[in-house]
Motif scaffolding. Structure first.
Motif, PDB file in Angstrom:
ATOM      1  N   UNK A 147      38.232  44.245  35.949  1.00  0.00           N
ATOM      2  CA  UNK A 147      39.198  43.228  36.372  1.00  0.00           C
ATOM      3  C   UNK A 147      39.045  41.955  35.548  1.00  0.00           C
ATOM      4  N   UNK A 148      37.807  41.561  35.302  1.00  0.00           N
ATOM      5  CA  UNK A 148      37.546  40.375  34.471  1.00  0.00           C
ATOM      6  C   UNK A 148      38.135  40.557  33.075  1.00  0.00           C
ATOM      7  N   UNK A 149      37.913  41.722  32.499  1.00  0.00           N
ATOM      8  CA  UNK A 149      38.442  42.000  31.163  1.00  0.00           C
ATOM      9  C   UNK A 149      39.962  41.946  31.171  1.00  0.00           C
ATOM     10  N   UNK A 150      40.556  42.477  32.235  1.00  0.00           N
ATOM     11  CA  UNK A 150      42.005  42.448  32.345  1.00  0.00           C
ATOM     12  C   UNK A 150      42.561  41.037  32.380  1.00  0.00           C
ATOM     13  N   UNK A 151      41.936  40.172  33.159  1.00  0.00           N
ATOM     14  CA  UNK A 151      42.373  38.775  33.218  1.00  0.00           C
ATOM     15  C   UNK A 151      42.219  38.099  31.856  1.00  0.00           C
ATOM     16  N   UNK A 152      41.106  38.385  31.185  1.00  0.00           N
ATOM     17  CA  UNK A 152      40.887  37.767  29.874  1.00  0.00           C
ATOM     18  C   UNK A 152      41.954  38.212  28.876  1.00  0.00           C
ATOM     19  N   UNK A 153      42.298  39.493  28.898  1.00  0.00           N
ATOM     20  CA  UNK A 153      43.328  39.982  27.980  1.00  0.00           C
ATOM     21  C   UNK A 153      44.690  39.366  28.295  1.00  0.00           C
ATOM     22  N   UNK A 154      44.960  39.136  29.582  1.00  0.00           N
ATOM     23  CA  UNK A 154      46.213  38.469  29.942  1.00  0.00           C
ATOM     24  C   UNK A 154      46.234  37.031  29.427  1.00  0.00           C
ATOM     25  N   UNK A 195      44.518  36.026  26.747  1.00  0.00           N
ATOM     26  CA  UNK A 195      44.513  36.076  25.290  1.00  0.00           C
ATOM     27  C   UNK A 195      45.867  36.463  24.723  1.00  0.00           C
ATOM     28  N   UNK A 196      46.541  37.407  25.372  1.00  0.00           N
ATOM     29  CA  UNK A 196      47.732  37.993  24.765  1.00  0.00           C
ATOM     30  C   UNK A 196      49.020  37.814  25.573  1.00  0.00           C
ATOM     31  N   UNK A 197      48.923  37.432  26.847  1.00  0.00           N
ATOM     32  CA  UNK A 197      50.119  37.405  27.696  1.00  0.00           C
ATOM     33  C   UNK A 197      50.446  36.021  28.252  1.00  0.00           C
ATOM     34  N   UNK A 198      49.769  34.997  27.777  1.00  0.00           N
ATOM     35  CA  UNK A 198      50.116  33.644  28.166  1.00  0.00           C
ATOM     36  C   UNK A 198      49.531  33.155  29.475  1.00  0.00           C
ATOM     37  N   UNK A 199      48.591  33.898  30.070  1.00  0.00           N
ATOM     38  CA  UNK A 199      47.940  33.407  31.287  1.00  0.00           C
ATOM     39  C   UNK A 199      47.182  32.133  30.967  1.00  0.00           C
ATOM     40  N   UNK A 200      47.430  31.075  31.720  1.00  0.00           N
ATOM     41  CA  UNK A 200      46.820  29.781  31.400  1.00  0.00           C
ATOM     42  C   UNK A 200      45.319  29.820  31.612  1.00  0.00           C
ATOM     43  N   UNK A 201      44.625  28.922  30.911  1.00  0.00           N
ATOM     44  CA  UNK A 201      43.177  28.823  31.047  1.00  0.00           C
ATOM     45  C   UNK A 201      42.800  28.451  32.474  1.00  0.00           C
ATOM     46  N   UNK A 202      43.586  27.572  33.089  1.00  0.00           N
ATOM     47  CA  UNK A 202      43.306  27.154  34.469  1.00  0.00           C
ATOM     48  C   UNK A 202      43.436  28.340  35.422  1.00  0.00           C
TER      49      UNK A 202
END
Length: 227
Positions: free
Chosen positions: A52-59, A61-68
């Protein structure tokens, strides 16, 4: 700012100010991710949680999920309510292992040289303060600035108070220089990421460390050193 000073006596006699980003700069990888892997091996986290952590990180990195959103989502899922004292014990053990492999030698050489010359060293990172503070203390930094997580009355991690981004690092660097009476021309900033461009632009001297593509392009345009 004084809450983040680790060595007050040394910090009161400045010569130059040298500030380092942490992840992918002073350390080869991401300190939070490495801690997560350590906690998985200690059976604190499960394999699905790591996925799950990896999934959030990829989102991010590549899908515009904000750092916050990345920070708050992962914190709320995995660390909210965790004992701060127990986490500190894990981090102490983690660092004894991590420092054998995680430091990036070219950047660490610059850090060690700055300390030998009597310069004041800052560690500035958007990683959680409970990790960054421990690393800064381990390294003997003069101070640090990191994303702040609060602890409730029961000693458990509660919430994200603020997130440190590039503009915040720039402001903190300026505040430190002013408090110490150091000209900005006598400051140096090290980072790997285009997200830290405000921080790098603030310093008298900017050094790009294994820079991402966007930062490398700007570093070449500005004739910044690249290591």
């Amino acid at each position: 700012m004084t809450d983040h000073i680790l060595d007050r006596e040394e910090f009161s006699r400045p010569t130059c100010l040298v500030a380092f980003d942490l992840d992918h700069t002073l350390f080869k990888g991401n300190s939070t991710a490495c801690l997560g892997r350590y906690l998985y091996h200690k059976k604190v986290f499960t394999l699905p949680q790591i996925a799950t952590c990896i999934g959030y990180y990829l989102m991010h990195k590549w899908c515009g999920l904000s750092l916050h959103t990345l920070h708050t989502s992962l914190f709320n899922k995995f660390l909210r309510g965790f004992s701060a004292d127990l986490l500190a014990e894990y981090i102490d053990d983690f660092l004894r292992i991590a420092f054998a492999t995680m430091p990036y030698p070219p950047a660490m050489e610059r850090f060690d040289e700055a300390k030998k010359r009597g310069h004041h060293t800052l560690l500035l990172s958007n990683s959680p303060d409970f990790i960054v503070a421990a690393i800064a203390g381990y390294l003997g930094c003069s101070g640090y600035y990191a994303s702040k997580y609060t602890v409730d009355d029961n000693g458990r991690l509660d919430k994200l108070e603020y997130l440190v981004e590039g503009k915040d690092k720039a402001r903190f660097l300026l505040e430190c220089a002013e408090e110490l009476g150091i000209s900005m021309q006598e400051t140096t900033a090290y980072s790997d990421s285009i997200l830290d461009l405000p921080f790098l632009n603030q310093a008298g001297r900017a050094v790009a460390v294994t820079p991402d593509r966007a930062l490398k392009r700007i570093a070449l345009q500005n004739r910044w050193e690249i290591i």
